[in-house]
Design a protein around this motif. Structure first.
Motif, mmCIF file in Angstrom:
data_model
loop_
_atom_site.group_PDB
_atom_site.id
_atom_site.type_symbol
_atom_site.label_atom_id
_atom_site.label_comp_id
_atom_site.label_asym_id
_atom_site.label_seq_id
_atom_site.Cartn_x
_atom_site.Cartn_y
_atom_site.Cartn_z
ATOM 1 N N LEU A 38 0.851 -1.217 0.111
ATOM 2 C CA LEU A 38 -0.024 -0.086 0.172
ATOM 3 C C LEU A 38 0.785 1.259 -0.011
ATOM 4 N N THR A 39 1.912 1.197 0.666
ATOM 5 C CA THR A 39 2.829 2.426 0.378
ATOM 6 C C THR A 39 3.441 2.630 -0.682
ATOM 7 N N ARG A 40 3.674 1.502 -1.720
ATOM 8 C CA ARG A 40 4.058 1.642 -2.833
ATOM 9 C C ARG A 40 2.925 2.219 -3.951
ATOM 10 N N PHE A 45 -2.770 6.462 -5.378
ATOM 11 C CA PHE A 45 -4.127 6.892 -4.600
ATOM 12 C C PHE A 45 -4.393 8.544 -4.675
ATOM 13 N N ASP A 46 -3.102 9.341 -4.550
ATOM 14 C CA ASP A 46 -3.059 10.774 -4.523
ATOM 15 C C ASP A 46 -3.581 11.152 -6.196
ATOM 16 N N GLU A 47 -3.453 10.369 -7.276
ATOM 17 C CA GLU A 47 -3.834 10.699 -8.443
ATOM 18 C C GLU A 47 -5.467 10.605 -8.585
ATOM 19 N N ARG A 54 -14.225 16.951 1.366
ATOM 20 C CA ARG A 54 -14.362 16.136 2.539
ATOM 21 C C ARG A 54 -13.642 14.804 2.462
ATOM 22 N N PRO A 55 -12.808 14.267 3.590
ATOM 23 C CA PRO A 55 -12.036 13.194 3.504
ATOM 24 C C PRO A 55 -12.835 11.905 3.264
ATOM 25 N N SER A 56 -12.318 11.119 2.506
ATOM 26 C CA SER A 56 -13.245 9.952 2.123
ATOM 27 C C SER A 56 -12.708 8.750 3.119
ATOM 28 N N ILE A 57 -13.179 7.373 2.806
ATOM 29 C CA ILE A 57 -12.515 6.259 3.602
ATOM 30 C C ILE A 57 -11.270 6.147 3.086
ATOM 31 N N PRO A 58 -10.044 5.920 3.794
ATOM 32 C CA PRO A 58 -8.829 5.789 3.365
ATOM 33 C C PRO A 58 -8.720 4.657 2.375
ATOM 34 N N LEU A 115 -11.702 2.662 -6.583
ATOM 35 C CA LEU A 115 -10.700 2.032 -6.580
ATOM 36 C C LEU A 115 -10.690 0.876 -7.597
ATOM 37 N N LEU A 116 -11.988 0.521 -8.000
ATOM 38 C CA LEU A 116 -12.301 -0.328 -9.046
ATOM 39 C C LEU A 116 -12.119 0.431 -10.297
ATOM 40 N N GLU A 117 -12.521 1.482 -10.472
ATOM 41 C CA GLU A 117 -12.397 2.380 -11.908
ATOM 42 C C GLU A 117 -11.040 2.482 -12.151
ATOM 43 N N GLY A 118 -10.295 2.719 -10.809
ATOM 44 C CA GLY A 118 -8.730 2.921 -11.150
ATOM 45 C C GLY A 118 -7.880 1.668 -11.243
ATOM 46 N N ASP A 119 -8.269 0.498 -11.310
ATOM 47 C CA ASP A 119 -7.599 -0.907 -11.738
ATOM 48 C C ASP A 119 -6.809 -0.855 -10.486
ATOM 49 N N VAL A 120 -6.929 -0.657 -9.260
ATOM 50 C CA VAL A 120 -6.243 -0.875 -8.203
ATOM 51 C C VAL A 120 -5.903 -2.065 -7.780
#
Length: 360
Positions: A38-40, A45-47, A54-58, A115-120
């Motif tokens: 997750l650090t990598r 995530f920033d993109e 408002r902050p979302s769920i991390p 995250l799904l749309e970002g291919d995470v």
């Protein structure tokens, strides 16, 4: 706006979570691998998130919770939220304090869609394999490829004519369908609840079902899944997806790829050789000439590849078990791809502690 992954050293005032989790619990070895991955992924995530609002769920919390859903085969997000409300082990793994409110299930799923749309999920799989401890375990020369059917979350009752000329459904909420005398075809019919699903059967004599097709590439040294793909089910999908995944690996040196008899076609073999890949494909002996000849089968490595290839079938069994929520919760190729890839990452994470201990 991306929420911050703040984790407190002590949960609930004076309660130290480290003292509550058994030292030999499997998640203790998996958690550092997940945190490093997750650090990598933090730049990605920033993109995906706006710097304002408002902050979302991390996203780290979303992915750790999704991995827990795969590890423990929790069949729904609602049950996952229930477990997070009182299970200290789950809270420790996700990074929630004891007094933190658990998210509403709809908030969780809507945030996960980003995250799904970002291919995470694919990026998480690659980040796990990029760990400095993990890289030496991976083969860069010998691989296996295969495909498997993933049953769709769509009833056969939803498989209707595209032009709407079906007989009107019966009364009631669970309206019956009469298929007698009706020829069903993907050309003329489609599911109204999962349009990406296709009616397909992989073997002669088997029942045709609405399904998607999952594909994976496994390296043969430690038998870890290194790439996945989900497509619509068809007779050519396995060879096409395999060629796409192997081609994207763009090896700088010659590699071998083991595969079963379904891949014994002149087109697939030619594609592999064009990629500087030696196709260790099982010969199809059903009466037609094989595309694999003695130039390949004479080498001892060919036999070894065919033996190791069966390990990918075992992996599919695990992946479809730990990712079984796809059948009951996910519609569409994109969403099933998320589940399948996340389950493959979970499969690798389950295997890695023993592999790392053996290599130490």
């Amino acid at each position: 706006m991306r929420g911050k992954d703040r984790q407190r050293g002590h949960l609930g005032g004076y309660v130290n979570p480290e003292a509550r989790i058994p030292q030999d619990h499997p998640l203790r070895q998996i958690r550092p691998l997940v945190d490093a991955a997750l650090t990598r992924l933090s730049p990605l995530f920033d993109e995906l998130y706006s710097p304002i609002g408002r902050p979302s769920i991390p996203p780290e919390h979303l992915l750790r919770a999704s991995l827990l859903q795969a590890f423990f085969t929790i069949r729904s997000e609602r049950q996952l939220m229930e477990q997070l409300s009182y299970n200290l082990l789950f809270r420790w793994f996700v990074g929630l304090s004891v007094e933190a409110e658990v998210w509403d299930v709809t908030v969780f799923t809507k945030n996960r869609d980003r995250l799904l749309e970002g291919d995470v999920a694919h990026e998480l799989l690659r980040a796990v394999l990029a760990d400095p401890q993990v890289r030496p375990l991976l083969s860069d020369e010998h691989f296996s490829v295969d495909g498997t059917l993933i049953e769709a979350w769509a009833s056969m009752k939803s498989f209707r004519r595209k032009d709407g000329s079906d007989d009107p459904p019966g009364p009631g909420r669970n309206r019956p369908r009469d298929f007698r005398g009706e020829k069903l075809s993907n050309e003329t019919h489609a599911s109204t609840t999962d349009p990406d699903a296709r009616l397909y059967k992989k073997a002669a004599g088997a029942a045709a079902k609405l399904c998607h097709m999952g594909h994976a590439v496994m390296e043969n040294r430690s038998c870890l899944v290194v790439e996945t793909k989900v497509t619509q089910a068809s007779g050519t999908a396995e060879a096409e997806a395999a060629a796409a995944m192997i081609g994207a690996m763009s090896a700088q040196h010659r590699i071998t790829v083991g595969a079963d008899k379904l891949f014994d076609t002149s087109g697939f073999v030619a594609d592999m050789r064009g990629f500087n890949v030696t196709p260790h494909v099982a010969q199809n002996d059903n009466g037609r000439a094989s595309a694999i000849d003695g130039r390949t089968t004479r080498h001892p490595g060919y036999t070894v590849s065919l033996i190791l290839r069966k390990r990918i079938e075992e992996a599919f069994g695990w992946i479809k078990t730990i990712g079984g929520q796809a059948k009951t919760h996910f519609r569409g190729t994109l969403r099933v791809d998320w589940m399948f890839t996340l389950a493959a990452a979970a499969y690798d994470l389950i295997r890695l502690p023993k592999l790392l201990d053996a290599a130490a």
